[in-house]
Write a protein that holds these residues in place. Structure first.
Motif, mmCIF file in Angstrom:
data_model
loop_
_atom_site.group_PDB
_atom_site.id
_atom_site.type_symbol
_atom_site.label_atom_id
_atom_site.label_comp_id
_atom_site.label_asym_id
_atom_site.label_seq_id
_atom_site.Cartn_x
_atom_site.Cartn_y
_atom_site.Cartn_z
ATOM 1 N N ASP A 36 0.851 -1.192 0.000
ATOM 2 C CA ASP A 36 0.000 0.000 0.000
ATOM 3 C C ASP A 36 0.886 1.241 0.000
ATOM 4 O O ASP A 36 2.017 1.205 0.483
ATOM 5 C CB ASP A 36 -0.922 0.016 1.226
ATOM 6 C CG ASP A 36 -2.092 0.966 1.048
ATOM 7 O OD1 ASP A 36 -3.141 0.504 0.557
ATOM 8 O OD2 ASP A 36 -1.956 2.154 1.379
ATOM 9 N N LEU A 37 0.349 2.323 -0.528
ATOM 10 C CA LEU A 37 1.060 3.594 -0.540
ATOM 11 C C LEU A 37 1.395 4.043 0.881
ATOM 12 O O LEU A 37 2.463 4.581 1.141
ATOM 13 C CB LEU A 37 0.211 4.650 -1.257
ATOM 14 C CG LEU A 37 0.827 6.027 -1.447
ATOM 15 C CD1 LEU A 37 2.100 5.952 -2.281
ATOM 16 C CD2 LEU A 37 -0.183 6.954 -2.118
ATOM 17 N N ALA A 38 0.481 3.792 1.806
ATOM 18 C CA ALA A 38 0.664 4.183 3.209
ATOM 19 C C ALA A 38 1.199 2.990 4.009
ATOM 20 O O ALA A 38 0.482 2.007 4.203
ATOM 21 C CB ALA A 38 -0.655 4.663 3.797
ATOM 22 N N PRO A 39 2.447 3.050 4.455
ATOM 23 C CA PRO A 39 3.017 1.901 5.166
ATOM 24 C C PRO A 39 2.259 1.520 6.429
ATOM 25 O O PRO A 39 2.166 0.342 6.765
ATOM 26 C CB PRO A 39 4.449 2.331 5.482
ATOM 27 C CG PRO A 39 4.563 3.768 5.131
ATOM 28 C CD PRO A 39 3.385 4.150 4.309
ATOM 29 N N GLU A 40 1.686 2.503 7.111
ATOM 30 C CA GLU A 40 0.970 2.191 8.358
ATOM 31 C C GLU A 40 -0.310 1.407 8.096
ATOM 32 O O GLU A 40 -0.686 0.538 8.883
ATOM 33 C CB GLU A 40 0.697 3.457 9.179
ATOM 34 C CG GLU A 40 -0.211 4.474 8.519
ATOM 35 C CD GLU A 40 0.457 5.393 7.500
ATOM 36 O OE1 GLU A 40 -0.266 6.215 6.917
ATOM 37 O OE2 GLU A 40 1.677 5.303 7.267
ATOM 38 N N THR A 41 -0.998 1.668 6.998
ATOM 39 C CA THR A 41 -2.210 0.902 6.708
ATOM 40 C C THR A 41 -1.860 -0.482 6.166
ATOM 41 O O THR A 41 -2.558 -1.450 6.449
ATOM 42 C CB THR A 41 -3.153 1.658 5.743
ATOM 43 O OG1 THR A 41 -2.489 1.877 4.502
ATOM 44 C CG2 THR A 41 -3.613 2.977 6.342
ATOM 45 N N ALA A 42 -0.754 -0.581 5.421
ATOM 46 C CA ALA A 42 -0.287 -1.897 4.973
ATOM 47 C C ALA A 42 0.039 -2.757 6.187
ATOM 48 O O ALA A 42 -0.324 -3.934 6.253
ATOM 49 C CB ALA A 42 0.931 -1.753 4.067
ATOM 50 N N GLU A 43 0.704 -2.167 7.182
ATOM 51 C CA GLU A 43 1.055 -2.908 8.390
ATOM 52 C C GLU A 43 -0.188 -3.300 9.180
ATOM 53 O O GLU A 43 -0.247 -4.402 9.736
ATOM 54 C CB GLU A 43 2.011 -2.109 9.265
ATOM 55 C CG GLU A 43 2.446 -2.842 10.526
ATOM 56 C CD GLU A 43 3.029 -4.234 10.278
ATOM 57 O OE1 GLU A 43 2.664 -5.166 11.027
ATOM 58 O OE2 GLU A 43 3.846 -4.403 9.354
ATOM 59 N N ALA A 44 -1.183 -2.435 9.240
ATOM 60 C CA ALA A 44 -2.426 -2.771 9.952
ATOM 61 C C ALA A 44 -3.103 -3.981 9.299
ATOM 62 O O ALA A 44 -3.613 -4.873 9.996
ATOM 63 C CB ALA A 44 -3.362 -1.570 9.981
ATOM 64 N N ALA A 60 5.493 -0.906 1.735
ATOM 65 C CA ALA A 60 5.060 0.368 1.155
ATOM 66 C C ALA A 60 5.329 0.332 -0.346
ATOM 67 O O ALA A 60 6.413 -0.081 -0.771
ATOM 68 C CB ALA A 60 5.801 1.532 1.808
ATOM 69 N N CYS A 61 4.343 0.755 -1.134
ATOM 70 C CA CYS A 61 4.516 0.705 -2.583
ATOM 71 C C CYS A 61 3.605 1.724 -3.258
ATOM 72 O O CYS A 61 2.399 1.738 -3.033
ATOM 73 C CB CYS A 61 4.184 -0.691 -3.108
ATOM 74 S SG CYS A 61 4.328 -0.835 -4.897
ATOM 75 N N ASP A 62 4.215 2.550 -4.093
ATOM 76 C CA ASP A 62 3.471 3.454 -4.969
ATOM 77 C C ASP A 62 3.427 2.766 -6.323
ATOM 78 O O ASP A 62 4.463 2.631 -6.990
ATOM 79 C CB ASP A 62 4.181 4.808 -5.058
ATOM 80 C CG ASP A 62 3.440 5.826 -5.896
ATOM 81 O OD1 ASP A 62 2.576 5.430 -6.722
ATOM 82 O OD2 ASP A 62 3.715 7.023 -5.746
ATOM 83 N N VAL A 63 2.264 2.300 -6.738
ATOM 84 C CA VAL A 63 2.159 1.520 -7.968
ATOM 85 C C VAL A 63 2.489 2.326 -9.221
ATOM 86 O O VAL A 63 2.660 1.758 -10.294
ATOM 87 C CB VAL A 63 0.778 0.850 -8.115
ATOM 88 C CG1 VAL A 63 0.537 -0.142 -6.991
ATOM 89 C CG2 VAL A 63 -0.339 1.879 -8.202
ATOM 90 N N ARG A 64 2.609 3.641 -9.083
ATOM 91 C CA ARG A 64 3.010 4.470 -10.222
ATOM 92 C C ARG A 64 4.499 4.356 -10.508
ATOM 93 O O ARG A 64 4.967 4.771 -11.560
ATOM 94 C CB ARG A 64 2.660 5.938 -9.969
ATOM 95 C CG ARG A 64 1.163 6.181 -9.830
ATOM 96 C CD ARG A 64 0.878 7.594 -9.414
ATOM 97 N NE ARG A 64 1.386 7.818 -8.061
ATOM 98 C CZ ARG A 64 1.374 8.986 -7.438
ATOM 99 N NH1 ARG A 64 0.886 10.049 -8.042
ATOM 100 N NH2 ARG A 64 1.836 9.095 -6.218
ATOM 101 N N ASP A 65 5.248 3.767 -9.584
ATOM 102 C CA ASP A 65 6.696 3.654 -9.693
ATOM 103 C C ASP A 65 7.068 2.198 -9.967
ATOM 104 O O ASP A 65 6.987 1.340 -9.083
ATOM 105 C CB ASP A 65 7.331 4.142 -8.392
ATOM 106 C CG ASP A 65 8.843 4.134 -8.419
ATOM 107 O OD1 ASP A 65 9.450 3.431 -9.253
ATOM 108 O OD2 ASP A 65 9.430 4.836 -7.567
#
Length: 115
Positions: A36-44, A60-65
């Motif tokens: 997810d773009l937001a590491p804290e929500t990915a971790e949750a 953490a991942c920005d799919v645009r990159d």
């Protein structure tokens, strides 16, 4: 991880449909990589999967990159030996008509939703 355990990578896994998919796959016995773009929500999400009794990793991942997407794939292979399913769930929405949308907002929508 048992060699027979399946692994799913889910982009946009920090909330909404992505989190629901992660928990559904965990309930079916899959290991989950929550990107997810937001590491804290990915971790949750990853923590919720762990609480459901399955292995999980948050990234953490920005799919645009493209480099970040490749890094998710590489990290998954390094940790789990590969993956069985990749769900491109990351996406955004915009209100209004295309002709009234600023070009930068339109470009961001295309960059994220049409990966």
């Amino acid at each position: 991880m048992a060699s027979t355990q399946r692994v799913v990578v889910i982009t946009g896994a920090g909330s909404g449909l992505g989190r629901a998919l992660a928990l559904e796959y965990a309930g079916a016995g899959w290991a989950v990589v929550a990107a997810d773009l937001a590491p804290e929500t990915a971790e949750a999400t990853a923590e919720a999967v762990r609480q459901a009794g399955q292995p999980a990793t948050a990234i953490a991942c920005d799919v645009r990159d493209e480099a970040q997407v490749q890094a998710v794939a590489s990290a998954t292979v390094a940790e789990y030996g590969g993956f069985d399913c990749w769900i491109n769930n990351a996406g955004i929405a915009a209100a209004g008509t295309v002709e009234r949308m600023p070009i930068d907002q339109w470009q961001r929508l295309l960059d994220i939703d049409l990966i």
